[in-house]
Enzyme design. Structure first.
Site, PDB file in Angstrom:
ATOM      1  N   GLN A 177       0.944  -1.283   0.009  1.00  0.00           N
ATOM      2  CA  GLN A 177       0.110   0.087  -0.023  1.00  0.00           C
ATOM      3  C   GLN A 177       0.624   1.480  -0.037  1.00  0.00           C
ATOM      4  O   GLN A 177       0.493   2.395  -0.423  1.00  0.00           O
ATOM      5  CB  GLN A 177      -0.855   0.033   1.173  1.00  0.00           C
ATOM      6  N   SER A 194       3.282  -4.815  -4.850  1.00  0.00           N
ATOM      7  CA  SER A 194       2.581  -5.247  -5.703  1.00  0.00           C
ATOM      8  C   SER A 194       2.148  -4.030  -6.906  1.00  0.00           C
ATOM      9  O   SER A 194       1.718  -3.065  -6.170  1.00  0.00           O
ATOM     10  CB  SER A 194       1.308  -5.832  -5.180  1.00  0.00           C
ATOM     11  N   HIS A 196      -0.058  -3.350  -9.217  1.00  0.00           N
ATOM     12  CA  HIS A 196      -1.359  -2.856  -9.422  1.00  0.00           C
ATOM     13  C   HIS A 196      -1.949  -1.871  -8.275  1.00  0.00           C
ATOM     14  O   HIS A 196      -2.942  -1.189  -8.299  1.00  0.00           O
ATOM     15  CB  HIS A 196      -2.609  -3.772  -9.636  1.00  0.00           C
ATOM     16  N   CYS A 320     -21.365  -7.894   6.163  1.00  0.00           N
ATOM     17  CA  CYS A 320     -22.675  -7.929   5.266  1.00  0.00           C
ATOM     18  C   CYS A 320     -22.320  -7.433   3.968  1.00  0.00           C
ATOM     19  O   CYS A 320     -23.259  -7.580   3.034  1.00  0.00           O
ATOM     20  CB  CYS A 320     -23.832  -6.897   5.866  1.00  0.00           C
TER      21      CYS A 320
END
Length: 460
Positions: A177, A194, A196, A320
């Site tokens: 990040q 990473s 992307h 949820c």
């Protein structure tokens, strides 16, 4: 349509697109071959490695490219644990690591090893002293992310790295990040990233292993990438990843200031306009482009769908909105509200007008979702002389158990209790968080025939 989910995948940077197209023409050959096309491909690969190593802060021969950031994490942890197997089979990590680290730790435990999760505070950061306490004589490796992927909190990597060095334990840093914003400070031993996440193409990760770190690659031996990343290199994507990393670094200083100001505006305005909301993560030591908040009495999945309908792409750590009944392990470890959770992560170049429109739309969307679910008003009802109550919310998912609690808390006198029966895992986190937000007392959890009984005492 504003895209506010750069923490999941940043839009492809224009430099990455240009480099990718050029490398498709020039870098298609096998860089291990000695003929002209192979030599040309090798030059491209070497240049990409040097550029990436410069951005990471390591030597080019310490860095290899992998097929993804997750693969880099898996390979880094497995190789370090194997290389230090004579020391022991214990792994230390923070409770808020990316799932790629947690899954590797679980696989290590299933194979006979062990691991210790270091807890975090409500800001999401570890206490360096607590991390040092998790290091044992048989600790083979420690893992700590540079910044959290869900709430943006930066970790004290330099302090932890120094403590690990004193204990003779290598530290692996997951920098997925933060790498686009700058190098990771401190004496880390291994580092992963990473592409992307910083605007490079998907399918490219990197793994840096400092010289002197005992490392034994796992799996069948390979001839490429120092034997640490098997398979033919995706050279065009690697070239694009390295080029975009250099490009975003050139823009990082100015964009960090601009985006941090926009995020500060989101943090303050959401708290003012929405009500019954908790902005989570460290307010200072955080990534400049990311903010997370949780709204009481809101179904996270519905909230995300409504925001998408208004043209905003955001993500969530609410249970949820996932395929499981458990809330995000990050929010759970922090002990903060999980229901109605929204993560906003702004890509480079985000327009101020898009943020302003988001802040105009959000309060109405939240109010609409709350009304649809029958949520109570923010002001608690006046007290009434009633006995303690039991609320049956079994079989009902977030945020219904908390909504039912809020509806009846005013029906019991001060010092009386409300017991909520619930079998949704999110209730274990969200009911205590509701109590803290509404200044009521969370008495605790008791066993029940089904699920659990959560006891709340009314204080006002």
């Amino acid at each position: 349509m504003p895209y506010f989910d750069a923490a999941s995948a940043a839009p492809l940077h224009p430099v990455a697109r240009q480099a990718l197209l050029a490398a498709l023409d020039e870098g298609w050959a096998d860089p291990a071959r000695l003929y002209r096309e192979g030599r040309r491909a090798r030059l491209l690969l070497d240049a990409a490695r040097e550029a990436a190593a410069d951005a990471v802060g390591c030597r080019p021969d310490e860095l290899v490219f992998t097929s993804s950031g997750t693969t880099a994490v898996h390979a880094g942890i497995a190789g370090a644990l194997s290389g230090r197997r004579r020391v022991g089979r214990h792994l230390a990590l923070s409770a808020v690591e990316h799932s790629s680290v947690l899954h590797t730790a679980a696989a290590h435990e299933a194979a006979g090893g062990s691991f210790t999760e270091v807890p975090v505070g409500r800001s999401g950061a570890v206490d360096p002293a607590a991390y040092a306490g998790a290091l044992r004589p048989d600790t083979a490796l420690a893992c700590l992310q540079s910044a959290n992927h869900e709430v943006g909190t930066e970790q004290p990597v330099a302090e932890v790295a120094a403590l690990c060095a004193d204990a003779g334990v290598p530290l692996l840093v997951d920098a997925a990040q933060s790498l686009g914003w700058g190098p990771v400070a401190g004496g880390w031993s291994l580092l992963t990233g990473s592409a992307h996440k910083w605007g490079g193409p998907a399918g490219v990760g990197l793994l840096a292993v400092r010289k002197g770190v005992r490392f034994a690659p796992q799996g069948p031996a390979g001839e490429r990438e120092s034997g640490r990343a098997p398979g033919f290199e995706n050279l065009p994507a690697i070239v694009a990843a390295a080029a975009s990393l250099r490009a975003v670094r050139d823009e990082a200083a100015a964009e960090a200031v601009r985006l941090r100001a926009l995020v500060d505006r989101i943090r303050s305005v959401v708290a003012e306009r929405v009500g019954d909301v908790e902005v989570v993560g460290d307010p200072e030591r955080r990534l400049p482009h990311l903010v997370t908040f949780s709204c009481l009495y809101v179904d996270g999945e519905t909230l995300l769908h409504e925001l998408d309908r208004h043209g905003f792409s955001v993500s969530s750590g609410s249970s949820c909105t996932s395929s499981t009944l458990e809330p995000s392990h990050v929010l759970k470890a922090m002990g903060v509200l999980s229901e109605g959770n929204v993560r906003v992560s702004l890509p480079l170049g985000t327009a101020e007008a898009d943020v302003d429109r988001f802040l105009e739309v959000l309060p109405g969307v939240v109010a609409e979702v709350r009304e649809r679910l029958g949520a109570p008003a923010s002001v608690a009802p006046s007290p009434a002389p009633a006995a303690s109550l039991v609320v049956d919310a079994l079989g009902r998912r977030c945020p219904i158990p908390v909504i039912e609690l809020a509806r009846v808390i005013g029906e019991v006198p001060v010092d009386a209790t409300v017991t909520v029966l619930a079998d949704d895992e999110a209730a274990r986190l969200d009911i205590p968080a509701w109590c803290e937000m509404r200044e009521q007392e969370y008495v605790g959890e008791e066993p029940a025939d089904r699920g659990s009984a959560y006891v709340v005492r009314r204080l006002s």
